[in-house]
Design an enzyme around this catalytic site. Structure first.
Site, PDB file in Angstrom:
ATOM      1  N   MET A 172      74.289  39.117 131.274  1.00  0.00           N
ATOM      2  CA  MET A 172      75.714  38.747 131.232  1.00  0.00           C
ATOM      3  C   MET A 172      75.911  37.364 131.868  1.00  0.00           C
ATOM      4  O   MET A 172      76.890  37.137 132.593  1.00  0.00           O
ATOM      5  CB  MET A 172      76.564  39.798 131.977  1.00  0.00           C
ATOM      6  N   ASP A 187      78.356  52.695 123.311  1.00  0.00           N
ATOM      7  CA  ASP A 187      78.676  51.311 123.644  1.00  0.00           C
ATOM      8  C   ASP A 187      78.333  50.417 122.474  1.00  0.00           C
ATOM      9  O   ASP A 187      77.519  50.763 121.650  1.00  0.00           O
ATOM     10  CB  ASP A 187      77.780  50.867 124.789  1.00  0.00           C
ATOM     11  N   LYS A 236      82.712  47.932 124.916  1.00  0.00           N
ATOM     12  CA  LYS A 236      83.456  46.884 125.600  1.00  0.00           C
ATOM     13  C   LYS A 236      83.283  45.581 124.841  1.00  0.00           C
ATOM     14  O   LYS A 236      82.431  44.783 125.158  1.00  0.00           O
ATOM     15  CB  LYS A 236      82.952  46.743 127.032  1.00  0.00           C
TER      16      LYS A 236
HETATM   17  N1  SAH Z   1      71.980  48.487 130.751  1.00  0.00           N
HETATM   18  C1  SAH Z   1      71.652  47.327 129.962  1.00  0.00           C
HETATM   19  C2  SAH Z   1      72.370  46.085 130.407  1.00  0.00           C
HETATM   20  C3  SAH Z   1      73.869  46.163 130.300  1.00  0.00           C
HETATM   21  S1  SAH Z   1      74.650  44.650 130.711  1.00  0.00           S
HETATM   22  C4  SAH Z   1      70.128  47.146 129.954  1.00  0.00           C
HETATM   23  O1  SAH Z   1      69.428  47.768 130.754  1.00  0.00           O
HETATM   24  O2  SAH Z   1      69.648  46.400 129.102  1.00  0.00           O
HETATM   25  C5  SAH Z   1      74.757  43.882 129.125  1.00  0.00           C
HETATM   26  C6  SAH Z   1      73.889  42.661 129.085  1.00  0.00           C
HETATM   27  O3  SAH Z   1      72.545  43.013 128.756  1.00  0.00           O
HETATM   28  C7  SAH Z   1      74.267  41.650 128.015  1.00  0.00           C
HETATM   29  O4  SAH Z   1      75.328  40.825 128.421  1.00  0.00           O
HETATM   30  C8  SAH Z   1      72.982  40.878 127.896  1.00  0.00           C
HETATM   31  O5  SAH Z   1      72.815  40.010 128.978  1.00  0.00           O
HETATM   32  C9  SAH Z   1      71.949  41.977 128.026  1.00  0.00           C
HETATM   33  N2  SAH Z   1      71.493  42.496 126.733  1.00  0.00           N
HETATM   34  C10 SAH Z   1      71.486  43.777 126.361  1.00  0.00           C
HETATM   35  N3  SAH Z   1      70.928  43.930 125.139  1.00  0.00           N
HETATM   36  C11 SAH Z   1      70.578  42.685 124.735  1.00  0.00           C
HETATM   37  C12 SAH Z   1      69.956  42.163 123.573  1.00  0.00           C
HETATM   38  N4  SAH Z   1      69.594  42.965 122.569  1.00  0.00           N
HETATM   39  N5  SAH Z   1      69.750  40.833 123.501  1.00  0.00           N
HETATM   40  C13 SAH Z   1      70.106  40.025 124.499  1.00  0.00           C
HETATM   41  N6  SAH Z   1      70.698  40.466 125.617  1.00  0.00           N
HETATM   42  C14 SAH Z   1      70.923  41.776 125.746  1.00  0.00           C
END
Ligand code: SAH
Length: 342
Positions: free
Chosen positions: A256, A123, A145
């Site tokens: 998100m 991803d 995505k």
């Molecule tokens: N499975 C992931 C989340 C996936 S949804 C987890 O557990 O972290 C994707 C969302 O995660 C993004 O839209 C944002 O809101 C958040 N996100 C993931 N990595 C991030 C980062 N390094 N900095 C800020 N937001 C992050």
């Protein structure tokens, strides 16, 4: 004795001994590392002279004992020997949580899964920049995505994953954060089970906790918040959910959530949360561009607009935001003028 070694093999000649399927991955791994690889499939192909130019002998076989002449000759010549577990016959899928986007927040289990992968589906949010080193020799497929670009649709990702595993490959599905936090990990597991493909998961450090932490915000704090709720802002929340969140009184962590920030903040105010509840928007956590915008529930949309906040970002709503380590302004400043802290 067994130990984990990292060997610089560029320019070395490596002799790999083992059957085709078992040795395939090892041959590829050493080849990708820059070694010249020679392979022999059975002990009858071994002759001590083969060792003349060899620096390392690798045995990958279910019956490593049958290579005793090779092991013996290598010992005599003080050539390094590594005996490796052969790959399980048949492919499998491992869902791996890649953490919040930096390599050193990958777990050791995630690193092992990547090292042994034949195929990695990754991803955009996963730590993909160093993937070629983490998964040497694996085929790397970007299924990310990217908003506005053409992502591979989820059913196709799942079909590809299953197909490669059925071809006998060790498939890693690398995801940002934890695979089960808005990662569609559950759906991918179901596809594997439906197709009879063995599947396992490696948890990851979720951005829902780690990104607030990177901005100095603890999601719980004794006496301040004894609960935190992680919600997806992908779709606006219905009023009952907003009311339940407001009534719970804990920290609200939104992933998100940039696109639906107006609905969320006005909805929470309508549901009874005070408009001066502090809000932090933490963008691009753990990257050099990490940025924290502090505001309030009533002022968050204006603050996010003024600071041009973009995805990926984690929104934190609740009193814990006041514990933000780099809080430079006094509370009154923050409550009256949105501020940006780095
Ligand atoms: N499975 C992931 C989340 C996936 S949804 C987890 O557990 O972290 C994707 C969302 O995660 C993004 O839209 C944002 O809101 C958040 N996100 C993931 N990595 C991030 C980062 N390094 N900095 C800020 N937001 C992050």
């Amino acid at each position: 004795m067994s130990m984990q070694l990292s060997l610089e093999v560029t320019g070395l000649t490596v002799l790999v001994a083992g059957t085709t399927t078992a040795a395939r991955r090892v041959v590829r791994r050493y080849g990708a590392g820059g070694a010249t690889v020679r392979r022999i499939a059975g002990p009858e192909q071994f002759h001590p002279r083969l060792l003349d130019t060899v620096s390392l002998a690798v045995v990958v076989d279910d019956l490593p004992g049958r290579w005793e002449p090779l092991l013996e000759a290598s010992r005599k010549r003080r050539i390094l020997v590594s005996v490796e577990e052969p790959a399980a016959p048949g492919g499998c899928v491992t869902l791996v949580g890649g953490g919040p986007g930096v390599e050193d927040l990958l777990t050791m289990r995630a690193r092992t899964a990547l090292r042994e992968a034949d195929v990695v589906l990754y991803d955009r949010l996963a730590p993909y920049r160093t993937l070629a080193e983490l998964a040497p020799g694996a085929e790397l497929i970007d299924v990310g995505k990217t908003p506005g670009h053409h992502p591979i649709p989820q059913p196709e990702i799942e079909a590809l994953m299953v197909r490669r595993a059925k071809e006998g490959y060790n498939v890693v599905r690398l995801k940002g954060g934890d695979p089960f936090v808005f990662g569609r990990g559950g759906e991918e597991i179901n596809s594997c089970i439906a197709a009879g493909v063995p599947v396992s998961t490696v948890p990851g450090i979720s951005s829902s906790i780690a990104v607030p932490a990177a901005a100095g915000i603890p999601v719980t704090y004794r006496g301040v918040a004894h609960a935190f709720t992680v919600v997806s802002g992908h779709q606006p929340l219905p009023p009952q959910e907003l009311e339940a969140l407001a009534a719970l009184g804990g920290t609200i962590v939104v992933l998100m959530g940039i696109g639906t920030l107006p609905q969320l903040t006005s909805g929470l105010c309508k549901a009874g949360l005070a408009s001066n509840v502090p809000v932090a928007i933490v963008e691009k956590g753990f990257s050099p561009e990490q940025r924290t915008t502090i505001s309030t529930l009533g002022g968050a949309v204006t603050a996010a607009g003024a600071a041009r906040c973009t995805s990926p970002a984690v929104v934190v709503i609740g009193e814990v935001v006041r514990r933000h380590q780099d809080f430079r302004a006094t509370l009154t400043d923050v409550l009256t003028h949105p501020m940006v802290a780095s």
